[in-house]
Design a protein around this motif. Structure first.
Motif, PDB file in Angstrom:
ATOM      1  N   ARG A   1       0.816  -1.219   0.000  1.00  0.00           N
ATOM      2  CA  ARG A   1       0.000   0.000   0.000  1.00  0.00           C
ATOM      3  C   ARG A   1       0.851   1.270   0.000  1.00  0.00           C
ATOM      4  O   ARG A   1       0.329   2.362  -0.192  1.00  0.00           O
ATOM      5  CB  ARG A   1      -0.938  -0.003   1.213  1.00  0.00           C
ATOM      6  N   ASP A   2       2.157   1.117   0.248  1.00  0.00           N
ATOM      7  CA  ASP A   2       3.057   2.274   0.226  1.00  0.00           C
ATOM      8  C   ASP A   2       3.456   2.541  -1.220  1.00  0.00           C
ATOM      9  O   ASP A   2       4.572   2.218  -1.655  1.00  0.00           O
ATOM     10  CB  ASP A   2       4.288   1.993   1.097  1.00  0.00           C
ATOM     11  N   ALA A   3       2.541   3.091  -1.975  1.00  0.00           N
ATOM     12  CA  ALA A   3       2.709   3.228  -3.424  1.00  0.00           C
ATOM     13  C   ALA A   3       3.918   4.079  -3.785  1.00  0.00           C
ATOM     14  O   ALA A   3       4.633   3.781  -4.751  1.00  0.00           O
ATOM     15  CB  ALA A   3       1.442   3.829  -4.031  1.00  0.00           C
ATOM     16  N   ARG A   4       4.165   5.132  -3.021  1.00  0.00           N
ATOM     17  CA  ARG A   4       5.277   6.023  -3.366  1.00  0.00           C
ATOM     18  C   ARG A   4       6.611   5.298  -3.253  1.00  0.00           C
ATOM     19  O   ARG A   4       7.472   5.419  -4.135  1.00  0.00           O
ATOM     20  CB  ARG A   4       5.244   7.260  -2.450  1.00  0.00           C
ATOM     21  N   LEU A   5       6.789   4.525  -2.182  1.00  0.00           N
ATOM     22  CA  LEU A   5       8.032   3.772  -2.006  1.00  0.00           C
ATOM     23  C   LEU A   5       8.179   2.714  -3.097  1.00  0.00           C
ATOM     24  O   LEU A   5       9.254   2.557  -3.687  1.00  0.00           O
ATOM     25  CB  LEU A   5       8.065   3.109  -0.630  1.00  0.00           C
ATOM     26  N   LEU A   6       7.101   1.981  -3.375  1.00  0.00           N
ATOM     27  CA  LEU A   6       7.161   0.926  -4.384  1.00  0.00           C
ATOM     28  C   LEU A   6       7.475   1.500  -5.765  1.00  0.00           C
ATOM     29  O   LEU A   6       8.293   0.943  -6.513  1.00  0.00           O
ATOM     30  CB  LEU A   6       5.843   0.160  -4.430  1.00  0.00           C
ATOM     31  N   LEU A   7       6.841   2.604  -6.111  1.00  0.00           N
ATOM     32  CA  LEU A   7       7.109   3.218  -7.409  1.00  0.00           C
ATOM     33  C   LEU A   7       8.546   3.698  -7.507  1.00  0.00           C
ATOM     34  O   LEU A   7       9.180   3.586  -8.563  1.00  0.00           O
ATOM     35  CB  LEU A   7       6.141   4.380  -7.653  1.00  0.00           C
ATOM     36  N   ALA A   8       9.088   4.222  -6.400  1.00  0.00           N
ATOM     37  CA  ALA A   8      10.483   4.663  -6.394  1.00  0.00           C
ATOM     38  C   ALA A   8      11.423   3.474  -6.568  1.00  0.00           C
ATOM     39  O   ALA A   8      12.403   3.537  -7.328  1.00  0.00           O
ATOM     40  CB  ALA A   8      10.800   5.409  -5.102  1.00  0.00           C
ATOM     41  N   LEU A   9      11.135   2.366  -5.868  1.00  0.00           N
ATOM     42  CA  LEU A   9      11.955   1.157  -6.005  1.00  0.00           C
ATOM     43  C   LEU A   9      11.935   0.643  -7.440  1.00  0.00           C
ATOM     44  O   LEU A   9      12.976   0.279  -8.007  1.00  0.00           O
ATOM     45  CB  LEU A   9      11.449   0.070  -5.059  1.00  0.00           C
ATOM     46  N   LEU A  10      10.750   0.603  -8.042  1.00  0.00           N
ATOM     47  CA  LEU A  10      10.632   0.111  -9.409  1.00  0.00           C
ATOM     48  C   LEU A  10      11.281   1.074 -10.401  1.00  0.00           C
ATOM     49  O   LEU A  10      11.907   0.644 -11.382  1.00  0.00           O
ATOM     50  CB  LEU A  10       9.159  -0.107  -9.763  1.00  0.00           C
ATOM     51  N   ALA A  11      11.146   2.386 -10.152  1.00  0.00           N
ATOM     52  CA  ALA A  11      11.750   3.370 -11.048  1.00  0.00           C
ATOM     53  C   ALA A  11      13.269   3.253 -11.051  1.00  0.00           C
ATOM     54  O   ALA A  11      13.915   3.319 -12.103  1.00  0.00           O
ATOM     55  CB  ALA A  11      11.327   4.777 -10.636  1.00  0.00           C
ATOM     56  N   VAL A  12      13.847   3.064  -9.862  1.00  0.00           N
ATOM     57  CA  VAL A  12      15.309   2.932  -9.775  1.00  0.00           C
ATOM     58  C   VAL A  12      15.771   1.641 -10.436  1.00  0.00           C
ATOM     59  O   VAL A  12      16.687   1.641 -11.271  1.00  0.00           O
ATOM     60  CB  VAL A  12      15.770   2.978  -8.301  1.00  0.00           C
ATOM     61  N   ASN A  13      15.132   0.522 -10.065  1.00  0.00           N
ATOM     62  CA  ASN A  13      15.639  -0.784 -10.486  1.00  0.00           C
ATOM     63  C   ASN A  13      15.254  -1.197 -11.901  1.00  0.00           C
ATOM     64  O   ASN A  13      15.980  -1.967 -12.537  1.00  0.00           O
ATOM     65  CB  ASN A  13      15.162  -1.848  -9.489  1.00  0.00           C
ATOM     66  N   LEU A  14      14.130  -0.706 -12.396  1.00  0.00           N
ATOM     67  CA  LEU A  14      13.676  -1.135 -13.714  1.00  0.00           C
ATOM     68  C   LEU A  14      13.769  -0.051 -14.788  1.00  0.00           C
ATOM     69  O   LEU A  14      13.544  -0.341 -15.963  1.00  0.00           O
ATOM     70  CB  LEU A  14      12.234  -1.647 -13.636  1.00  0.00           C
ATOM     71  N   VAL A  15      14.104   1.181 -14.385  1.00  0.00           N
ATOM     72  CA  VAL A  15      14.264   2.261 -15.363  1.00  0.00           C
ATOM     73  C   VAL A  15      15.673   2.852 -15.290  1.00  0.00           C
ATOM     74  O   VAL A  15      16.445   2.794 -16.264  1.00  0.00           O
ATOM     75  CB  VAL A  15      13.206   3.369 -15.160  1.00  0.00           C
ATOM     76  N   ALA A  16      16.033   3.411 -14.127  1.00  0.00           N
ATOM     77  CA  ALA A  16      17.333   4.077 -13.998  1.00  0.00           C
ATOM     78  C   ALA A  16      18.495   3.096 -14.136  1.00  0.00           C
ATOM     79  O   ALA A  16      19.458   3.348 -14.872  1.00  0.00           O
ATOM     80  CB  ALA A  16      17.407   4.814 -12.658  1.00  0.00           C
ATOM     81  N   VAL A  17      18.425   1.978 -13.423  1.00  0.00           N
ATOM     82  CA  VAL A  17      19.537   1.017 -13.457  1.00  0.00           C
ATOM     83  C   VAL A  17      19.780   0.462 -14.866  1.00  0.00           C
ATOM     84  O   VAL A  17      20.928   0.425 -15.318  1.00  0.00           O
ATOM     85  CB  VAL A  17      19.315  -0.118 -12.434  1.00  0.00           C
ATOM     86  N   PRO A  18      18.754   0.014 -15.607  1.00  0.00           N
ATOM     87  CA  PRO A  18      19.038  -0.454 -16.976  1.00  0.00           C
ATOM     88  C   PRO A  18      19.702   0.608 -17.856  1.00  0.00           C
ATOM     89  O   PRO A  18      20.574   0.283 -18.677  1.00  0.00           O
ATOM     90  CB  PRO A  18      17.651  -0.829 -17.508  1.00  0.00           C
ATOM     91  N   LEU A  19      19.321   1.881 -17.694  1.00  0.00           N
ATOM     92  CA  LEU A  19      19.952   2.939 -18.478  1.00  0.00           C
ATOM     93  C   LEU A  19      21.421   3.095 -18.092  1.00  0.00           C
ATOM     94  O   LEU A  19      22.296   3.256 -18.957  1.00  0.00           O
ATOM     95  CB  LEU A  19      19.204   4.262 -18.273  1.00  0.00           C
ATOM     96  N   ILE A  20      21.706   3.037 -16.785  1.00  0.00           N
ATOM     97  CA  ILE A  20      23.095   3.123 -16.320  1.00  0.00           C
ATOM     98  C   ILE A  20      23.905   1.945 -16.855  1.00  0.00           C
ATOM     99  O   ILE A  20      25.024   2.099 -17.359  1.00  0.00           O
ATOM    100  CB  ILE A  20      23.141   3.148 -14.778  1.00  0.00           C
ATOM    101  N   VAL A  21      23.329   0.747 -16.744  1.00  0.00           N
ATOM    102  CA  VAL A  21      24.026  -0.464 -17.181  1.00  0.00           C
ATOM    103  C   VAL A  21      24.288  -0.430 -18.685  1.00  0.00           C
ATOM    104  O   VAL A  21      25.358  -0.835 -19.156  1.00  0.00           O
ATOM    105  CB  VAL A  21      23.218  -1.717 -16.784  1.00  0.00           C
ATOM    106  N   LEU A  22      23.323   0.054 -19.450  1.00  0.00           N
ATOM    107  CA  LEU A  22      23.499   0.159 -20.898  1.00  0.00           C
ATOM    108  C   LEU A  22      24.739   0.985 -21.235  1.00  0.00           C
ATOM    109  O   LEU A  22      25.526   0.617 -22.120  1.00  0.00           O
ATOM    110  CB  LEU A  22      22.251   0.803 -21.520  1.00  0.00           C
ATOM    111  N   VAL A  23      24.946   2.088 -20.507  1.00  0.00           N
ATOM    112  CA  VAL A  23      26.061   2.988 -20.796  1.00  0.00           C
ATOM    113  C   VAL A  23      27.382   2.398 -20.311  1.00  0.00           C
ATOM    114  O   VAL A  23      28.370   2.342 -21.062  1.00  0.00           O
ATOM    115  CB  VAL A  23      25.811   4.362 -20.151  1.00  0.00           C
TER     116      VAL A  23
END
Length: 319
Positions: free
Chosen positions: A68-90
């Protein structure tokens, strides 16, 4: 010193003991390479027991609260499934000419940690209970994402190497069974507390992993050295990404620290069995090397992150 005091002392000095276990495992694997085969068999069961104890520390009702802590979950998913793949790609572009190293690095860097990240988050004053409650979701996310992201970011180098079978097996053995076992123990023995066993179990896992894989790492020789700056660069950039996403999400300090550690810490212990199933010996060596670099980095981050994300500081409320 009785067993209870010994376990309490181990809990207080976890980081030093983990580094000691790594050093002992490396020494054992280098001095007695013959132990590698026997200890490799221990790795998966030891990780499963470690995760059982980890999940046992989360009341089942808290799982619902975490979801139910949507803000925390969205932040976790944003970091691990969006930001991290972009970093890893580079940062993995220098590995394009070494497909085996590239696949091993991608496999470990794209998978968020679900075990000792809890320990380091707690040591840094982060919301480790909420992060712990979100670990099944993080594992499910990587289960779905890795078979897509690794071949995509490898430029075809991983074609045929990433199969659904090993992922489903790892998910069942390392997530579903420990989670069900923890639920059963909570029902049958609600007062059971095995948290003191976390540090010894983690030491056993780290010792077994490093001792069993050190001969592989040494056999790879200088070929692995190119991975060190990649892994160090990942730690720096992923930490920065975690802090940035936390601020954009307006998380309070403890949750921001949890998101930051989740982004910087990778799932090397759980993806190792997947790397071992690959035909190349370099892929598991690349995974183990990431563990060594990361744990040294964690010693720095548990002191640095609380300074970057200070207690009592709260990002401004959204307008």
């Amino acid at each position: 010193m009785d067993a209870r005091r010994l376990l309490a002392a181990a809990d207080r000095h976890q980081v030093a003991l983990y580094l000691l276990a790594l050093a002992a495992g490396i020494s054992l694997g280098a001095a007695v390479p013959a132990v590698a085969g026997g200890l490799e068999i221990v790795v998966e069961p030891a990780i499963a027991v470690l995760l059982l104890v980890t999940f046992l520390g989360v009341p089942l009702l808290q799982l619902g609260a975490a979801l139910r802590d949507a803000r925390l979950l969205l932040a976790l998913l944003a970091v691990n499934l969006v930001a991290v793949p972009l970093i890893v790609l580079v940062i993995t572009r220098p590995l394009a000419g070494s497909p085996d190293l590239l696949v091993g690095a991608l496999l470990v860097l794209l998978a968020p940690c679900i075990d000792y990240v809890i320990v380091f988050t707690a040591l840094a004053g982060g919301a480790h209970q909420r992060l712990l409650a979100a670990t099944p979701l993080l594992m499910l996310g990587q289960l779905l994402a890795l078979p897509v992201l690794v071949p995509l970011l490898s430029g075809g180098a991983a074609a045929g190497l990433i199969e659904a079978g090993p992922f489903l097996r790892a998910f069942g053995l390392l997530i579903v069974l420990p989670l069900l076992g923890a639920a059963l123990l909570q029902r049958l023995a609600p007062r059971l507390d095995l948290s003191a066993a976390m540090a010894p179990l983690m030491m056993l896992v780290l010792l077994a992993v490093t001792a069993s894989q050190t001969p592989r790492v040494l056999g790879a020789g200088p070929a692995l050295l190119v991975l060190v700056p990649v892994y160090v660069g990942f730690l720096v950039l992923a930490t920065a990404a975690g802090i940035l996403v936390s601020r954009l999400a307006h998380l309070e300090t403890a949750s921001a620290r949890a998101v930051t550690f989740s982004g910087a810490t990778r799932n090397s212990l759980v993806v190792l069995p997947l790397a071992l199933a690959m035909p190349s010996a370099l892929a598991p060596a690349a995974v183990v090397l990431q563990t060594l670099v990361e744990l040294v980095g964690m010693v720095v981050l548990v002191r640095l992150v609380p300074r970057l994300l200070r207690d009592g500081s709260r990002p401004p409320a959204p307008r």
